[in-house]
Each structure stands twice: as C-alpha cells, then as structure tokens.
Design a protein around this motif. Structure first.
Motif, short mmCIF file in Angstrom:
data_model
loop_
_atom_site.label_atom_id
_atom_site.label_comp_id
_atom_site.label_asym_id
_atom_site.label_seq_id
_atom_site.Cartn_x
_atom_site.Cartn_y
_atom_site.Cartn_z
N PHE A 1 11.43 15.68 2.89
CA PHE A 1 11.49 14.40 3.57
C PHE A 1 10.36 13.53 3.03
O PHE A 1 9.43 14.04 2.41
CB PHE A 1 11.35 14.56 5.09
CG PHE A 1 12.53 15.21 5.74
CD1 PHE A 1 12.75 16.58 5.62
CD2 PHE A 1 13.44 14.46 6.48
CE1 PHE A 1 13.85 17.18 6.22
CE2 PHE A 1 14.54 15.05 7.08
CZ PHE A 1 14.74 16.41 6.94
N ARG A 2 10.44 12.23 3.28
CA ARG A 2 9.34 11.36 2.87
C ARG A 2 9.13 10.28 3.92
O ARG A 2 10.03 9.94 4.68
CB ARG A 2 9.63 10.73 1.51
CG ARG A 2 10.80 9.77 1.47
CD ARG A 2 11.08 9.34 0.03
NE ARG A 2 12.18 8.38 -0.05
CZ ARG A 2 12.69 7.95 -1.20
NH1 ARG A 2 12.21 8.40 -2.36
NH2 ARG A 2 13.67 7.06 -1.18
N GLN A 3 7.90 9.78 3.92
CA GLN A 3 7.55 8.74 4.88
C GLN A 3 6.66 7.71 4.19
O GLN A 3 5.54 8.04 3.79
CB GLN A 3 6.84 9.34 6.09
CG GLN A 3 6.60 8.35 7.21
CD GLN A 3 6.21 9.02 8.51
OE1 GLN A 3 5.83 10.20 8.54
NE2 GLN A 3 6.31 8.30 9.60
N ALA A 4 7.18 6.51 4.07
CA ALA A 4 6.43 5.41 3.49
C ALA A 4 5.60 4.74 4.59
O ALA A 4 5.94 4.85 5.77
CB ALA A 4 7.37 4.41 2.85
N PRO A 5 4.53 4.06 4.22
CA PRO A 5 3.68 3.40 5.23
C PRO A 5 4.49 2.45 6.11
O PRO A 5 5.25 1.62 5.61
CB PRO A 5 2.67 2.62 4.38
CG PRO A 5 2.59 3.39 3.10
CD PRO A 5 3.98 3.91 2.86
N GLY A 6 4.37 2.62 7.41
CA GLY A 6 5.04 1.75 8.36
C GLY A 6 6.52 2.05 8.56
O GLY A 6 7.21 1.31 9.27
N VAL B 1 2.82 10.60 -3.04
CA VAL B 1 3.40 10.16 -4.31
C VAL B 1 3.31 8.63 -4.35
O VAL B 1 3.80 7.96 -3.44
CB VAL B 1 4.87 10.60 -4.44
CG1 VAL B 1 5.51 9.97 -5.68
CG2 VAL B 1 4.96 12.12 -4.52
N THR B 2 2.68 8.12 -5.40
CA THR B 2 2.56 6.68 -5.57
C THR B 2 3.14 6.30 -6.93
O THR B 2 2.72 6.85 -7.95
CB THR B 2 1.10 6.22 -5.48
OG1 THR B 2 0.54 6.64 -4.24
CG2 THR B 2 1.01 4.70 -5.60
N VAL B 3 4.08 5.37 -6.92
CA VAL B 3 4.72 4.91 -8.15
C VAL B 3 4.39 3.44 -8.35
O VAL B 3 4.77 2.60 -7.53
CB VAL B 3 6.25 5.11 -8.09
CG1 VAL B 3 6.88 4.74 -9.43
CG2 VAL B 3 6.60 6.55 -7.71
N SER B 4 3.68 3.15 -9.42
CA SER B 4 3.29 1.77 -9.68
C SER B 4 4.32 1.09 -10.58
O SER B 4 5.06 1.76 -11.32
CB SER B 4 1.91 1.74 -10.35
OG SER B 4 1.97 2.37 -11.62
N LEU C 1 11.34 7.68 -11.56
CA LEU C 1 10.74 7.24 -10.30
C LEU C 1 10.65 5.73 -10.22
O LEU C 1 10.45 5.03 -11.22
CB LEU C 1 9.37 7.87 -10.14
CG LEU C 1 9.40 9.34 -9.71
CD1 LEU C 1 8.08 10.03 -9.99
CD2 LEU C 1 9.74 9.45 -8.23
N LYS C 2 10.81 5.24 -9.00
CA LYS C 2 10.77 3.81 -8.72
C LYS C 2 9.64 3.53 -7.73
O LYS C 2 9.25 4.42 -6.96
CB LYS C 2 12.10 3.36 -8.09
CG LYS C 2 13.33 3.69 -8.92
CD LYS C 2 14.59 3.30 -8.17
CE LYS C 2 15.85 3.64 -8.95
NZ LYS C 2 17.09 3.28 -8.21
N PRO C 3 9.13 2.30 -7.70
CA PRO C 3 8.09 1.97 -6.72
C PRO C 3 8.52 2.27 -5.29
O PRO C 3 7.69 2.67 -4.46
CB PRO C 3 7.87 0.48 -6.94
CG PRO C 3 8.20 0.27 -8.38
CD PRO C 3 9.36 1.19 -8.64
N GLU C 4 9.80 2.12 -5.00
CA GLU C 4 10.29 2.39 -3.64
C GLU C 4 10.30 3.87 -3.29
O GLU C 4 10.58 4.24 -2.15
CB GLU C 4 11.68 1.79 -3.41
CG GLU C 4 12.68 2.13 -4.48
CD GLU C 4 12.81 1.03 -5.53
OE1 GLU C 4 11.76 0.50 -5.98
OE2 GLU C 4 13.95 0.70 -5.91
N ASP C 5 10.01 4.74 -4.26
CA ASP C 5 9.86 6.17 -3.97
C ASP C 5 8.46 6.50 -3.46
O ASP C 5 8.20 7.64 -3.06
CB ASP C 5 10.13 7.01 -5.23
CG ASP C 5 11.57 6.93 -5.70
OD1 ASP C 5 11.78 6.82 -6.93
OD2 ASP C 5 12.47 6.97 -4.85
N THR C 6 7.57 5.52 -3.47
CA THR C 6 6.22 5.74 -2.98
C THR C 6 6.22 6.14 -1.50
O THR C 6 6.81 5.45 -0.67
CB THR C 6 5.37 4.47 -3.16
OG1 THR C 6 5.23 4.20 -4.56
CG2 THR C 6 4.00 4.62 -2.54
N ALA C 7 5.61 7.28 -1.21
CA ALA C 7 5.60 7.80 0.16
C ALA C 7 4.80 9.09 0.20
O ALA C 7 4.46 9.65 -0.85
CB ALA C 7 7.03 8.06 0.65
#
Length: 124
Positions: free
Chosen positions: A37-42, A120-123, A86-92
């Motif tokens: 599972f993943r959880q992005a900020p907010g 995981v951070t994708v720039s 990987l895409k920036p929206e995968d950041t979590a």
C-alpha cells in the motif's frame, strides 16, 4: 505475531526504477497473502498490489498496472515490488502488509500485520 520490515525506498527521477523488499519474521506460517500500500502526504492509504502466498494470484491497482510487479519468495519470507517507469505521482510512503485471513485482497482491513513504511520520492 508477524513482523514486517521494508527496504529499498529512495529518491529517483521520473522514468527510473526502484525495487522495494519486505521481509517477514515471526509466525510467518499463517500468512495467506501479502500486499503493498502507499500513502502520499495528505492522502489516504491506498492499495498498490497484492499476492497470494502461492504466488499464483496477483492483483494491481489500475494506476500501477503494467509498471509495477509484485513477487514472493516464501523460502526467504520476502515480497518484492519492482517499480518501473516511475512517475512523480508515485511519490509516497510505501507499506507492506500481511494477512492471515485472506489470500488476495485490496481491503486495508483484510491485513493484520503492517511494516513501518519506506519512503519513495520521484522527482520530475
């Protein structure tokens, strides 16, 4: 009691790949399914992928299908998540989970053991 420990997170650029690993210890014989599972900020925690203990059944969220691959190694009690393109929206923060009740589920409530997470951070 099952203990889960994730590893492999990091900072990458869009289009890169990462491989996350989750190692289970303790009462692993009762595990029927594993998930990521993943959880992005907010945002709420969301399903990414799951795999039955046999490895024969897998499930992916639409957002990662075709890019992520989940695999299991029961001899090592590990579940890996290979993340490509990987895409920036995968950041979590990515969390692994284990279920002793069901083999394959997207439901957070279906998992009774959780890891602490790996970032995981994708720039761009």
């Amino acid at each position: 009691q099952v203990r889960l420990v994730e590893s492999g997170g990091g900072l990458v650029q869009a289009g890169d790949s990462l491989r996350l690993s989750c190692t289970a210890s303790g009462r692993t014989s009762g595990i029927r399914g594993r998930g990521w599972f993943r959880q992005a900020p907010g945002k709420d925690r969301e399903f990414v992928a799951s795999i039955a203990r046999s490895g024969l059944s897998v499930d992916y969220a639409d957002s990662v299908k075709g890019r992520f691959t989940i695999s299991i190694d029961n001899a090592r009690n590990t579940v890996d998540l290979q993340m490509n393109s990987l895409k920036p929206e995968d950041t979590a923060d990515y969390f692994c989970a284990a279920s002793d009740g069901v083999g394959l589920t997207r439901n957070i409530g279906g998992y009774n053991s959780w890891g602490q997470g790996t970032q995981v951070t994708v720039s761009r």
